[in-house]
Design a protein around this motif. Structure first.
Motif, PDB file in Angstrom:
ATOM      1  N   HIS A 268     -17.868  -7.913  -4.214  1.00 27.04           N
ATOM      2  CA  HIS A 268     -16.508  -8.289  -4.626  1.00 27.04           C
ATOM      3  C   HIS A 268     -16.549  -9.359  -5.725  1.00 27.04           C
ATOM      4  O   HIS A 268     -15.716  -9.335  -6.649  1.00 27.04           O
ATOM      5  CB  HIS A 268     -15.711  -8.795  -3.423  1.00 27.04           C
ATOM      6  CG  HIS A 268     -15.413  -7.730  -2.415  1.00 27.04           C
ATOM      7  ND1 HIS A 268     -14.528  -6.694  -2.667  1.00 27.04           N
ATOM      8  CD2 HIS A 268     -15.880  -7.523  -1.162  1.00 27.04           C
ATOM      9  CE1 HIS A 268     -14.454  -5.912  -1.606  1.00 27.04           C
ATOM     10  NE2 HIS A 268     -15.279  -6.393  -0.673  1.00 27.04           N
ATOM     11  N   VAL A 269     -17.492 -10.266  -5.643  1.00 28.91           N
ATOM     12  CA  VAL A 269     -17.656 -11.283  -6.692  1.00 28.91           C
ATOM     13  C   VAL A 269     -17.920 -10.602  -8.033  1.00 28.91           C
ATOM     14  O   VAL A 269     -17.342 -10.988  -9.061  1.00 28.91           O
ATOM     15  CB  VAL A 269     -18.807 -12.248  -6.345  1.00 28.91           C
ATOM     16  CG1 VAL A 269     -19.193 -13.080  -7.569  1.00 28.91           C
ATOM     17  CG2 VAL A 269     -18.398 -13.169  -5.201  1.00 28.91           C
TER      18      VAL A 269
ATOM     19  N   TYR B 231      -2.228  -4.530  -4.292  1.00 31.92           N
ATOM     20  CA  TYR B 231      -2.329  -5.468  -5.412  1.00 31.92           C
ATOM     21  C   TYR B 231      -0.963  -5.960  -5.865  1.00 31.92           C
ATOM     22  O   TYR B 231      -0.836  -7.050  -6.435  1.00 31.92           O
ATOM     23  CB  TYR B 231      -3.076  -4.811  -6.574  1.00 31.92           C
ATOM     24  CG  TYR B 231      -2.238  -3.868  -7.413  1.00 31.92           C
ATOM     25  CD1 TYR B 231      -1.823  -4.230  -8.695  1.00 31.92           C
ATOM     26  CD2 TYR B 231      -1.853  -2.626  -6.920  1.00 31.92           C
ATOM     27  CE1 TYR B 231      -1.055  -3.373  -9.469  1.00 31.92           C
ATOM     28  CE2 TYR B 231      -1.090  -1.767  -7.677  1.00 31.92           C
ATOM     29  CZ  TYR B 231      -0.693  -2.144  -8.959  1.00 31.92           C
ATOM     30  OH  TYR B 231       0.084  -1.298  -9.714  1.00 31.92           O
ATOM     31  N   ARG B 232       0.076  -5.164  -5.610  1.00 31.01           N
ATOM     32  CA  ARG B 232       1.423  -5.574  -6.021  1.00 31.01           C
ATOM     33  C   ARG B 232       1.886  -6.810  -5.253  1.00 31.01           C
ATOM     34  O   ARG B 232       2.624  -7.640  -5.782  1.00 31.01           O
ATOM     35  CB  ARG B 232       2.409  -4.418  -5.812  1.00 31.01           C
ATOM     36  CG  ARG B 232       2.145  -3.210  -6.703  1.00 31.01           C
ATOM     37  CD  ARG B 232       2.939  -2.007  -6.268  1.00 31.01           C
ATOM     38  NE  ARG B 232       2.584  -1.601  -4.907  1.00 31.01           N
ATOM     39  CZ  ARG B 232       3.131  -0.569  -4.264  1.00 31.01           C
ATOM     40  NH1 ARG B 232       4.086   0.143  -4.862  1.00 31.01           N
ATOM     41  NH2 ARG B 232       2.751  -0.264  -3.022  1.00 31.01           N
ATOM     42  N   LEU B 233       1.441  -6.929  -4.007  1.00 31.70           N
ATOM     43  CA  LEU B 233       1.780  -8.117  -3.231  1.00 31.70           C
ATOM     44  C   LEU B 233       1.087  -9.346  -3.802  1.00 31.70           C
ATOM     45  O   LEU B 233       1.643 -10.450  -3.782  1.00 31.70           O
ATOM     46  CB  LEU B 233       1.378  -7.924  -1.766  1.00 31.70           C
ATOM     47  CG  LEU B 233       2.115  -6.818  -1.006  1.00 31.70           C
ATOM     48  CD1 LEU B 233       1.564  -6.686   0.409  1.00 31.70           C
ATOM     49  CD2 LEU B 233       3.620  -7.091  -0.963  1.00 31.70           C
TER      50      LEU B 233
ATOM     51  N   PRO C 183     -11.185  -7.759  -4.017  1.00 29.19           N
ATOM     52  CA  PRO C 183     -10.818  -6.868  -5.126  1.00 29.19           C
ATOM     53  C   PRO C 183     -11.264  -5.427  -4.942  1.00 29.19           C
ATOM     54  O   PRO C 183     -10.654  -4.511  -5.511  1.00 29.19           O
ATOM     55  CB  PRO C 183     -11.498  -7.515  -6.338  1.00 29.19           C
ATOM     56  CG  PRO C 183     -12.538  -8.409  -5.778  1.00 29.19           C
ATOM     57  CD  PRO C 183     -12.019  -8.879  -4.466  1.00 29.19           C
ATOM     58  N   GLY C 184     -12.297  -5.194  -4.147  1.00 31.54           N
ATOM     59  CA  GLY C 184     -12.747  -3.821  -3.928  1.00 31.54           C
ATOM     60  C   GLY C 184     -11.818  -3.029  -3.047  1.00 31.54           C
ATOM     61  O   GLY C 184     -11.982  -1.801  -2.915  1.00 31.54           O
ATOM     62  N   ASN C 185     -10.818  -3.674  -2.442  1.00 34.77           N
ATOM     63  CA  ASN C 185      -9.915  -2.994  -1.511  1.00 34.77           C
ATOM     64  C   ASN C 185      -8.524  -2.744  -2.075  1.00 34.77           C
ATOM     65  O   ASN C 185      -7.622  -2.349  -1.327  1.00 34.77           O
ATOM     66  CB  ASN C 185      -9.769  -3.827  -0.226  1.00 34.77           C
ATOM     67  CG  ASN C 185     -11.067  -3.963   0.531  1.00 34.77           C
ATOM     68  OD1 ASN C 185     -11.969  -3.150   0.374  1.00 34.77           O
ATOM     69  ND2 ASN C 185     -11.176  -4.995   1.354  1.00 34.77           N
ATOM     70  N   ILE C 186      -8.327  -2.990  -3.369  1.00 33.79           N
ATOM     71  CA  ILE C 186      -6.963  -2.866  -3.912  1.00 33.79           C
ATOM     72  C   ILE C 186      -6.817  -1.721  -4.908  1.00 33.79           C
ATOM     73  O   ILE C 186      -5.793  -1.607  -5.578  1.00 33.79           O
ATOM     74  CB  ILE C 186      -6.508  -4.181  -4.580  1.00 33.79           C
ATOM     75  CG1 ILE C 186      -7.418  -4.550  -5.755  1.00 33.79           C
ATOM     76  CG2 ILE C 186      -6.435  -5.291  -3.560  1.00 33.79           C
ATOM     77  CD1 ILE C 186      -6.912  -5.738  -6.565  1.00 33.79           C
ATOM     78  N   GLY C 187      -7.824  -0.859  -5.004  1.00 30.68           N
ATOM     79  CA  GLY C 187      -7.721   0.260  -5.930  1.00 30.68           C
ATOM     80  C   GLY C 187      -8.712   0.149  -7.075  1.00 30.68           C
ATOM     81  O   GLY C 187      -9.752  -0.511  -6.960  1.00 30.68           O
TER      82      GLY C 187
END
Length: 348
Positions: free
Chosen positions: A156-157, A83-85, A101-105
């Motif tokens: 994810h939506v 997510y920082r990227l 969004p489900g893959n960033i923590g």
């Protein structure tokens, strides 16, 4: 035709009845800003509207500062997991984020990305493919079926909706054309978000174009899709030519020269194949004109068969006819046919 929500990627509108936007992705090292910008310039010149760049690390994210400032078209940051990227890319000026969004923590990280995107008024594209479906969903559906891919996208939506974020675009891709089409048709029924069409891992120029024409073209013909990317294992500029050809074929883009040609037969007495290829090549870079140009092999039937064309040529024995709206304009030698046709196009 169902009208989707509209998002804005820089100055390019996507969805909501806007013209179908053509996209590509650079294959340069994003950290090399000069090389990446050179490729973006080439893509824009070919007719690309939006370009995506991979962001594997912070150095690449920082390079986007220069790339975004100088790019002639909107730039999308392609983010996976970190997510920082995403935050860094938003800060330096990208016009869109591609991120699941489900893959960033946890939810706190999703909220951070959403806050940054809202502040800059940039959309987020959720990109699901057959290799990225969550394990629980795979188990429930028995594999990466079209239904499983749509379920993953809607998951994810919801994560973004839970953050009160609705500026969303969705892509649901498979290397299988039937699965891709089925997934997009299901998504079209279940959501109003604009859909980014594509067939993933489509292959090299030949097979990748065939698969994309079948999948993307078939969906567009059914009124599904708001923006497209043809994925080829080749120079990305070829993706743009293929995408625009698909749009022309399904009647979704009438800008430029639409070249039609007959398949040749035993009556052909000129090098029709070579002439047709040269005409197509020379017309590829012409924009701002809306012309149908016919390249026909038979001087007897050519003008009549291509009566609906604005301009055309029809071959004879070592010579050919230039015609306009089915009416013969003049006769010229074979080696002057293409130049004569281009002169008529220039005058039109």
């Amino acid at each position: 035709m169902k009208q989707t929500k509209q998002i804005a990627v820089g100055g390019v509108k996507v969805g909501g009845g806007a013209p179908v936007a053509v996209q590509s992705m650079t294959n340069t090292d994003t950290r090399d800003a000069d090389a990446t910008l050179a490729q973006i310039e080439a893509l824009a010149g070919a007719g690309c509207h939006i370009v995506r760049c991979a962001v594997p690390d912070m150095q690449a994210a920082e390079a986007l500062r220069t790339i975004c400032a100088k790019s002639p078209i909107p730039v999308v940051a392609d983010i996976h997991f970190d997510y920082r990227l995403a935050l860094a890319s938003i800060e330096v000026g990208v016009q869109k984020i591609r991120l699941n969004p489900g893959n960033i923590g946890g939810a706190d990280r999703v909220h951070e990305v959403v806050r940054a995107a809202k502040a800059r008024r940039i959309p987020i594209r959720i990109g699901v493919n057959s290799g990225s479906v969550e394990k629980e969903i795979l188990a429930r559906f028995g594999g990466p079926t079209p239904e499983a891919m749509v379920e993953s996208a809607l998951y994810h939506v919801k994560l973004l909706n839970d953050c009160n974020f609705d500026d969303i675009c969705i892509s649901i891709k498979s290397s299988s054309v039937p699965d891709t089409m089925r997934a997009y048709l299901l998504a079209h029924e279940q959501t109003d978000y604009p859909l980014h069409l594509g067939v993933t891992e489509a292959g090299t120029e030949y097979m990748g174009t065939v698969k994309s024409a079948a999948g993307i073209g078939g969906l567009l013909a059914l009124g599904v899709g708001d923006t497209i990317r043809v994925s080829l294992t080749d120079d990305p500029v070829k993706e743009i030519y293929a995408a625009n050809a698909i749009l022309k074929a399904v009647g979704r883009n009438d800008d430029g020269i639409n070249v039609v040609s007959c398949p040749t037969c035993g009556r052909t007495r000129i090098d029709l194949i070579g002439i047709a290829k040269e005409v197509e090549q020379r017309c590829a870079s012409i924009h701002g004109k809306k012309l149908k140009v016919a390249v026909m092999g038979c001087a007897v039937n050519g003008p009549g068969e291509a009566r609906e064309a604005d301009l055309g040529i029809a071959g004879g024995a070592g010579e050919g006819l230039i015609f306009r709206k089915g009416e013969i304009v003049r006769k010229v030698p074979q080696d002057e046919l293409v130049d004569a046709l281009m002169e008529e196009i220039e005058r039109s």
